[in-house]
Structures are given as C-alpha cells and as structure tokens.
Scaffold this active site. Structure first.
Site, PDB file in Angstrom:
ATOM      1  N   GLU A 128       0.824  -1.206   0.000  1.00 35.00           N
ATOM      2  CA  GLU A 128       0.000   0.000   0.000  1.00 35.00           C
ATOM      3  C   GLU A 128       0.862   1.261   0.000  1.00 35.00           C
ATOM      4  O   GLU A 128       0.602   2.217  -0.738  1.00 35.00           O
ATOM      5  CB  GLU A 128      -0.929   0.006   1.217  1.00 35.00           C
ATOM      6  CG  GLU A 128      -1.896  -1.171   1.253  1.00 35.00           C
ATOM      7  CD  GLU A 128      -1.342  -2.390   1.984  1.00 35.00           C
ATOM      8  OE1 GLU A 128      -2.144  -3.183   2.494  1.00 35.00           O
ATOM      9  OE2 GLU A 128      -0.096  -2.541   2.037  1.00 35.00           O
ATOM     10  N   ALA A 152      12.134 -34.950  -9.497  1.00 43.46           N
ATOM     11  CA  ALA A 152      12.316 -35.069 -10.941  1.00 43.46           C
ATOM     12  C   ALA A 152      12.512 -36.545 -11.250  1.00 43.46           C
ATOM     13  O   ALA A 152      13.386 -37.190 -10.667  1.00 43.46           O
ATOM     14  CB  ALA A 152      13.522 -34.254 -11.407  1.00 43.46           C
ATOM     15  N   THR A 185      14.050 -41.771 -10.021  1.00 43.69           N
ATOM     16  CA  THR A 185      14.758 -40.508  -9.824  1.00 43.69           C
ATOM     17  C   THR A 185      16.239 -40.630 -10.106  1.00 43.69           C
ATOM     18  O   THR A 185      16.945 -39.617 -10.169  1.00 43.69           O
ATOM     19  CB  THR A 185      14.565 -40.002  -8.386  1.00 43.69           C
ATOM     20  OG1 THR A 185      15.093 -40.978  -7.467  1.00 43.69           O
ATOM     21  CG2 THR A 185      13.091 -39.769  -8.094  1.00 43.69           C
TER      22      THR A 185
END
Length: 377
Positions: free
Chosen positions: A55, A164, A171
């Site tokens: 803000e 991954a 993996t």
C-alpha cells in the site's frame, strides 16, 4: 488508462507476484490505486522486510507521479496491516491519503491483524469490500501466500516436495546417476519454485552423493533461501558446497550435543553455519520438531529436494503438503524410487492425492498434487 475491476485485480496480483524472492518472511502483496473514474493512478508491491508494504509503495508511486488518491479506490490482495511491526500500519497510511474505498482480496490471518485492519478502515469511514473465499482472485491471493497462511494458522511451513523422475517413477539409476533426467526448462522452473521458498532442504545422503549448492541460480532473485541439511550423525564435510554463503545455513542433527561432535559444531559455527540438535526416540532428526523450529525462524515455504529415503520419511510422517513432480518422457527400468516408504499391505493404505495442476514444461510434465483438504486451514 481506465481499468475495469477485473483489470485492477489482475494488475494487483501481478504486482504481488513481484514480491516473490523479495518480501519473505512478509506476505506477497500487491496494491493498485484507481481514481474515482477508474483511471490507474499507481501500483506497488511489498518490498524487503523492514521496507515499504504494498500500500505504501503504491501511495509513494502516486505521489511521485503527482497524483492525488483522495476519493480513489485501493485494490489490495491482502488486508492492510493494522499494527506496528517493522513498519507503521498500512491502514493508517490509506486513511491519511484519503482513499474512499478499499477492496480486499484476502483477510490477513496474522493474529496481529486478522480483521483489525478492515475494522480500522471502516471506523475511519472508508468503504471496505472483502472478496468471498471462493472468488478466483481470493483463491489466487491465497495460493500466492499459502506458506504465510500455513505459518500463521498451523505454526508450520508449507512443505513442498520436489521430485524429478522418469515416466516410470525413477529418480536415478541404481548406480546413483541422475543428471539430468529432466530438461533445461524443467530445471529452470524448479529454480523458480526454490525462489518461492524461505528454505531449501535436503538430506546428508544427497550432500555426500551429489554435493549440491541448492541455491537459486537459473532465475533472478533478491533473496537466497536458507539452506537446510538433515544430518543425524553430523557427517557433513566442512567444505560441502551447500554450506557456502550467501544466505543462512542450518544443519539439523541428532548428535550435536555428543562430545565427539563438539569440535565440528565449533568449526561449522566459524563458517556461519548453525547446528541444531533435534533428535527423536530413534536417534534420527525429529522432522516435526524441525518444522516447528523453522516456523519460529519465520520460514513460510519449505522446499524439499532429497533422496528417496528422506523423501519417504516426510511422506511416512504425513508432513508433505504439496508434491511438485517433473516427469520426463523417459523410461529407466530399475532404479531409485521417488520416495521410499511402506511396505503397504493394501492399496487403501497408499497416500491419496488430488491433482492441482498438470502442465507441460518444455519436453517434460509438471504435476502438482496435494493430500485432499491439505490447504483447508
């Protein structure tokens, strides 16, 4: 330029995203200020902790552009704060600036705010609208700050387990080779998720096998996440790359108070590395207690990149809030699994998940899944 309400919210959310990798441990907030006729006056986002909130950033931008915001509307993705923390209350700044309306996407769960900011704005005669929880803008603002909400409401970070893997869930090969299963785009995307995190965690097995840095390199960031190692026996080498600056480094162990460990603890301390004793009854690191401690250290999101054993321990303990899985179009056959837990005796004993998103990233797929209801806090 005049903005519709949907355009104002879209810009506020884009601004909030700019706070990723910058504002932690503060929430990621965006603010847009429009004139009574809808003209865009200014926008801003939360800066580094101790600097301007969204803000105030927007109000300063409006002032610098020579705009008055009196009678205008502030579109804020999180309730303006009402307490003196590192900075003065944002609700007071909005009142002093003379805005007539404040649109709030999400109420702040911080007990020091939690509706007080909205109350003070209304007491000052400002019209305040809070979006319904199911509104798409409110949902987006919540997802952007899921870690902050988790720390405020559960006193724990949001735990994201990144994996991954090949299409058949491997993996690494049996010999440990894993670089690289997924492609460049997936690795860059993974670094973007590291950037989101207040801390990136791995286990001593990964440190010994791969000697990773686990920092953010493939995308730009202002802050580097804290790096955390789970190391029950304090086996970590003093020259491990994960212990290199910059950023805070923590090692959680079960043996830091043992006499044999004292010299290494001192040497690590000389490198700026904190060693924390956090043992469970089995002589391992108590993962739940570790998460509690990380929350006290103001970690909002914990990004876990670990081997199958430690990943399995997180899963077994029910501590994973979100699975971030990159699947390569590759079959590896025998190899290391995503997370080692079990064995199970029935399919119903498996961890049920819900897909949040499935997207293609380069040649790979990115899957995001969560236990049902995990984000309902």
């Amino acid at each position: 330029m005049k903005l519709t309400p949907s355009e104002s919210w879209a810009l506020a959310l884009r601004n909030a995203n700019e706070a990723i990798g910058l504002s932690d441990p503060n929430p990621r907030v965006g603010c847009v200020i429009t004139a009574p006729d809808g003209r865009l006056l200014a926008s801003g986002h939360t800066q580094r902790a101790g600097s301007a909130h969204a803000e105030v950033s927007a109000l300063r931008a409006a002032q610098a552009a020579g705009h008055t915001v009196r009678g205008g509307t502030a579109w804020v993705t999180l309730e303006p704060c009402s307490h003196h923390g590192r900075t003065p209350p944002c609700c007071d700044a909005l009142v002093e600036a003379g805005v007539a309306h404040v649109m709030v996407a999400l109420q702040d769960p911080n007990p020091l705010v939690a509706g007080h900011g909205i109350g003070r704005l209304r007491a000052a005669g400002i019209d305040v609208t809070v979006l319904a929880p199911g509104d798409p803008v409110a949902i987006a603002a919540r997802e952007l700050n899921i870690g902050f909400l988790s720390r405020m409401l559960r006193q724990r970070p949001w735990v994201r387990l990144k994996i991954a893997a090949s299409l058949d869930g491997r993996t690494a090969l049996d010999n440990g080779l894993s670089q690289w299963i997924t492609g460049d785009a997936a690795r860059t995307d993974g670094h973007a998720y590291r950037k989101r995190a207040g801390a990136v965690l791995t286990g001593i097995g990964t440190v010994i096998d791969d000697d990773p840095r686990l920092d953010v390199r493939l995308v730009d960031t202002v802050l580097q996440p804290c790096r955390v190692v789970v190391d029950s026996k304090l086996d970590i080498a003093l020259d491990a790359r994960i212990l290199s600056p910059p950023g805070e480094r923590l090692v959680y162990t079960a043996s830091a108070l043992a006499r044999h460990a004292a010299p290494k603890v001192r040497e690590l301390a000389e490198q700026g590395v904190s060693v924390l004793a956090c043992a469970n009854a089995d002589g391992k690191v108590d993962l739940g207690a570790m998460l509690d401690d990380l929350a006290r250290r103001e970690i909002n999101e914990l990004h876990v990149e670990a081997g199958s054993k430690l990943s399995g321990s997180f899963v077994r303990a029910g501590l994973v809030d979100e699975f971030l899985v990159y699947l390569a179009p590759l079959m590896l056959g025998a190899g290391r699994e995503m997370a080692r837990f079990g064995p199970l005796t029935a399919l119903t004993e498996g961890l049920a998940l819900e897909f949040v998103s499935v997207e293609r990233v380069g040649a790979d797929l990115r899957l995001i899944a969560r236990p049902p209801g995990r984000a309902d806090f």
